[in-house]
Design an enzyme around this catalytic site. Structure first.
Site, PDB file in Angstrom:
ATOM      1  CG  ASP A  15      -1.552   1.256   1.563  1.00 18.41           C
ATOM      2  OD1 ASP A  15      -2.268   1.745   0.689  1.00 18.41           O
ATOM      3  OD2 ASP A  15      -1.352   1.813   2.670  1.00 18.41           O
ATOM      4  CG  ASP A  17      -1.534   7.683  -0.058  1.00 17.36           C
ATOM      5  OD1 ASP A  17      -2.244   7.369  -1.024  1.00 17.36           O
ATOM      6  OD2 ASP A  17      -0.603   8.494  -0.137  1.00 17.36           O
TER       7      ASP A  17
HETATM    8  C1  XBP Z   1      -5.180   6.252   0.280  1.00 21.12           C
HETATM    9  C2  XBP Z   1      -6.378   6.849  -0.332  1.00 21.12           C
HETATM   10  C3  XBP Z   1      -6.212   7.883  -1.392  1.00 21.12           C
HETATM   11  C4  XBP Z   1      -5.471   9.089  -0.825  1.00 21.12           C
HETATM   12  C5  XBP Z   1      -5.684  10.311  -1.681  1.00 21.12           C
HETATM   13  O1  XBP Z   1      -4.780   5.253  -0.603  1.00 21.12           O
HETATM   14  O2  XBP Z   1      -7.482   6.442  -0.007  1.00 21.12           O
HETATM   15  O3  XBP Z   1      -7.492   8.269  -1.815  1.00 21.12           O
HETATM   16  O4  XBP Z   1      -6.013   9.388   0.458  1.00 21.12           O
HETATM   17  O5  XBP Z   1      -5.228  10.065  -2.985  1.00 21.12           O
HETATM   18  P1  XBP Z   1      -3.892   3.962  -0.105  1.00 21.12           P
HETATM   19  P2  XBP Z   1      -6.192  10.404  -4.223  1.00 21.12           P
HETATM   20  O6  XBP Z   1      -3.878   3.959   1.421  1.00 21.12           O
HETATM   21  O7  XBP Z   1      -4.613   2.782  -0.700  1.00 21.12           O
HETATM   22  O8  XBP Z   1      -2.530   4.208  -0.669  1.00 21.12           O
HETATM   23  O9  XBP Z   1      -6.711  11.793  -3.982  1.00 21.12           O
HETATM   24  O10 XBP Z   1      -5.304  10.309  -5.440  1.00 21.12           O
HETATM   25  O11 XBP Z   1      -7.249   9.349  -4.193  1.00 21.12           O
HETATM   26 MG    MG Z   2      -3.047   3.265   3.139  1.00 21.53          MG
END
Ligand code: XBP
Ligand code: MG
Length: 262
Positions: A15, A17
């Site tokens: 993952d 973020d």
């Molecule tokens: C995290 C998310 C993303 C980010 C924002 O993704 O849910 O939506 O918060 O990015 P993960 P975007 O934890 O799966 O990496 O605005 O491009 O969606």
């Molecule tokens: Mg995440």
């Protein structure tokens, strides 16, 4: 009774973020607020409001959820989808700029483990809800200008119809790698992420919590840690098997994978 044959660990699926880096509070949230300001909208996502909105993955979906739940005084335009898409595209440009200046550090142990895994020939992939351009910006600025090449597959954002907690993004990544979930271990930070990996058939899921996700339900994770650990900065196991030498390294990963099969 025959013991279950433990499948060999061959691939690590990350993952982005909250897992590779703590991108949400000081990255995405700031980018959203700058895009809102540019559009003349007085929407201010405080760290608290943003923590609530993170329940919905995907930036476009999150904006729509904000309108529905917080109902700011706002006359929706005729084409709300297009409005949200444009706002989100502007946010992505702000996020890319933030990744370059001031940039965001990777979480402890992430670079160490990625380098170790590459040297050992483990296959690497990304499975994230975020927009692909955001992944590129983080990898190039915070890891290595060529870091995208480290990953066999970068599965991100709208490439799949349903975002986490749906399993689509992990399924998409493993299909392209032509690999069974039994040979994979997922790195996640959130309840949505664990649900996505679990429903895609992964038994081995490692969680590193952060301030936004500490209280989530991780009962389906193999191990829950405060971080991956660095020499002199040991990881703390919050749930699951002990770490022999205080950090997630390759022997630890193999033990965690075996534990998931135990
Ligand atoms: C995290 C998310 C993303 C980010 C924002 O993704 O849910 O939506 O918060 O990015 P993960 P975007 O934890 O799966 O990496 O605005 O491009 O969606
Ligand atoms: Mg995440």
């Amino acid at each position: 009774m025959m013991g279950i044959e433990v499948a060999q660990l061959e691939a690590l699926l990350f993952d982005v973020d909250g897992t590779l880096a703590d991108t949400e509070r000081d990255g995405h949230r700031v980018a959203f607020n700058r895009a809102f300001a540019d559009a003349g909208l007085d929407w201010e996502w405080t760290p608290e409001i943003y923590g609530d909105l993170l329940a919905v993955t995907g930036g476009k979906e999150r904006i729509r959820h904000f309108l529905e739940k917080y109902q700011p005084p706002f006359e929706p335009p005729a084409d709300l989808d297009a409005f949200i898409a444009d706002l989100h595209a502007a946010k992505t440009e702000h996020y890319k700029r933030l990744m370059a200046d001031p940039g965001l550090p990777l979480r402890p142990g992430v670079e160490r483990l990625l380098r170790e895994a590459r040297e050992a020939g483990l296959r690497l992939a990304i499975a994230t809800t975020t927009t692909p351009a955001n992944v590129t910006a983080l990898l190039r600025n915070s890891l290595d200008p060529q870091a995208e090449q480290w990953f066999e597959v970068i599965a991100a954002g709208d490439i799949v119809p349903a975002k986490k907690p749906a399993p689509d993004i992990y399924q998409w990544a493993m299909e392209r790698m032509d690999i069974s979930p039994d040979h994979c271990l997922a790195f996640e930070d959130s309840g949505n992420g664990v649900a996505s990996a679990r429903d895609a058939g992964l038994k081995s899921v490692l969680v590193t919590v952060n301030d936004y996700t500490r209280g989530h339900d991780f009962s389906d994770a193999t191990i829950v840690l405060d971080q991956l650990g660095e020499p002199g900065q040991p990881a703390k196991v919050l749930a699951g098997p002990p770490l022999v030498n205080g950090q997630v390294d390759l022997p630890a990963l193999r033990a965690i994978h075996d534990h998931a099969w135990g």
